[in-house]
Design a protein around this motif. Sequence first.
Motif, mmCIF file in Angstrom:
data_model
loop_
_atom_site.group_PDB
_atom_site.id
_atom_site.type_symbol
_atom_site.label_atom_id
_atom_site.label_comp_id
_atom_site.label_asym_id
_atom_site.label_seq_id
_atom_site.Cartn_x
_atom_site.Cartn_y
_atom_site.Cartn_z
ATOM 1 N N ASP A 1 0.836 -1.207 0.000
ATOM 2 C CA ASP A 1 0.000 0.000 0.000
ATOM 3 C C ASP A 1 0.867 1.253 0.000
ATOM 4 N N ALA A 2 1.928 1.235 0.793
ATOM 5 C CA ALA A 2 2.820 2.396 0.879
ATOM 6 C C ALA A 2 3.525 2.649 -0.448
ATOM 7 N N GLY A 3 3.944 1.572 -1.122
ATOM 8 C CA GLY A 3 4.592 1.741 -2.419
ATOM 9 C C GLY A 3 3.680 2.385 -3.436
ATOM 10 N N GLU B 1 3.171 6.092 -2.536
ATOM 11 C CA GLU B 1 4.339 6.944 -2.777
ATOM 12 C C GLU B 1 4.687 7.079 -4.247
ATOM 13 N N GLY B 2 3.927 6.408 -5.120
ATOM 14 C CA GLY B 2 4.080 6.639 -6.553
ATOM 15 C C GLY B 2 4.861 5.600 -7.322
ATOM 16 N N ALA B 3 5.221 4.478 -6.696
ATOM 17 C CA ALA B 3 5.892 3.420 -7.446
ATOM 18 C C ALA B 3 4.897 2.756 -8.393
ATOM 19 N N GLU B 4 5.403 2.213 -9.485
ATOM 20 C CA GLU B 4 4.548 1.543 -10.472
ATOM 21 C C GLU B 4 4.349 0.093 -10.074
ATOM 22 N N LEU B 5 3.117 -0.272 -9.736
ATOM 23 C CA LEU B 5 2.810 -1.636 -9.310
ATOM 24 C C LEU B 5 2.568 -2.495 -10.546
ATOM 25 N N LEU C 1 5.493 -7.122 -7.687
ATOM 26 C CA LEU C 1 6.610 -6.480 -8.372
ATOM 27 C C LEU C 1 6.341 -4.995 -8.548
ATOM 28 N N PHE C 2 7.279 -4.184 -8.092
ATOM 29 C CA PHE C 2 7.223 -2.735 -8.289
ATOM 30 C C PHE C 2 8.308 -2.303 -9.260
ATOM 31 N N ASP C 3 8.009 -1.287 -10.057
ATOM 32 C CA ASP C 3 8.997 -0.667 -10.938
ATOM 33 C C ASP C 3 9.062 0.827 -10.625
ATOM 34 N N ARG C 4 10.160 1.437 -11.064
ATOM 35 C CA ARG C 4 10.388 2.880 -10.904
ATOM 36 C C ARG C 4 10.291 3.296 -9.427
ATOM 37 N N VAL C 5 10.930 2.493 -8.610
ATOM 38 C CA VAL C 5 11.033 2.805 -7.185
ATOM 39 C C VAL C 5 12.189 3.779 -6.985
ATOM 40 N N THR C 6 12.010 4.745 -6.103
ATOM 41 C CA THR C 6 13.057 5.731 -5.831
ATOM 42 C C THR C 6 13.587 5.556 -4.413
ATOM 43 N N THR C 7 14.751 6.151 -4.152
ATOM 44 C CA THR C 7 15.457 5.889 -2.904
ATOM 45 C C THR C 7 14.784 6.491 -1.672
ATOM 46 N N ASP C 8 13.814 7.369 -1.867
ATOM 47 C CA ASP C 8 13.126 7.960 -0.721
ATOM 48 C C ASP C 8 11.889 7.164 -0.307
ATOM 49 N N MET C 9 11.544 6.120 -1.049
ATOM 50 C CA MET C 9 10.341 5.348 -0.765
ATOM 51 C C MET C 9 10.587 4.321 0.339
ATOM 52 N N LYS C 10 9.560 4.032 1.088
ATOM 53 C CA LYS C 10 9.643 3.083 2.203
ATOM 54 C C LYS C 10 10.024 1.692 1.724
#
Length: 217
Positions: free
Chosen positions: A57-59, A62-66, A88-97
Amino acid sequence: MAISVAVPIGETTAQRLIQKLAPKVRALNIGPGTDPDAEMGPLVTKQHLEKVRAYIDAGVAEGAELVVDGRDFKRQGYEDGYFIGGTLFDRVTTDMKIYREEIFGPVLAVARANSYDDAADMINQHEFGNGTAIFTRDGDAAREFAHQIQVGMVGINVPIPVPMAFHSFGGWKASLFGDHHMHGPEGIRFYTKLKTITTRWPTGIRAGAEFVMPTMG
């Protein structure tokens, strides 16, 4: 040991990786531990199941692509089990939980990097330094990675770099508690009480006892 984040370098590599990963994640055979064909069993408790769902849910929030969502997974005959499907998530950034914390569930985050240096910096700047791996056919890149990366366990084309018990097992930075690792020579030293004995045998008892420190003179 949970591999939480994959870091492909370059958009082309990232796209090819996602195309390969997505069908494999969807096809994971998740079932009870008594099933010899199961590739993954249930999570350990209901509370942990809820925790892993909260990470997903947090991903999303925070805007990651599920890419693959495993939250609604159900196993026939085990509807009340603590099962969750591969995610599987894509386009995860370093500030995400989901990047910063280790999930301990079937959730893989793909965080894209523009270059090798960017990828190495992402790893070195992370709070934890437990285990990491590089997949390459370039020996020079592998050697540079092994020396440069600030992580306690490093794999070269080995996905989970947990060494044998006779090596030290454990990470660096916030992944290590205390001053010693749990296995290997450091573990032996930790549980060993050192005794030093300095001895000298005279040539014979007839010479009598000596009560001064012997010298080379």
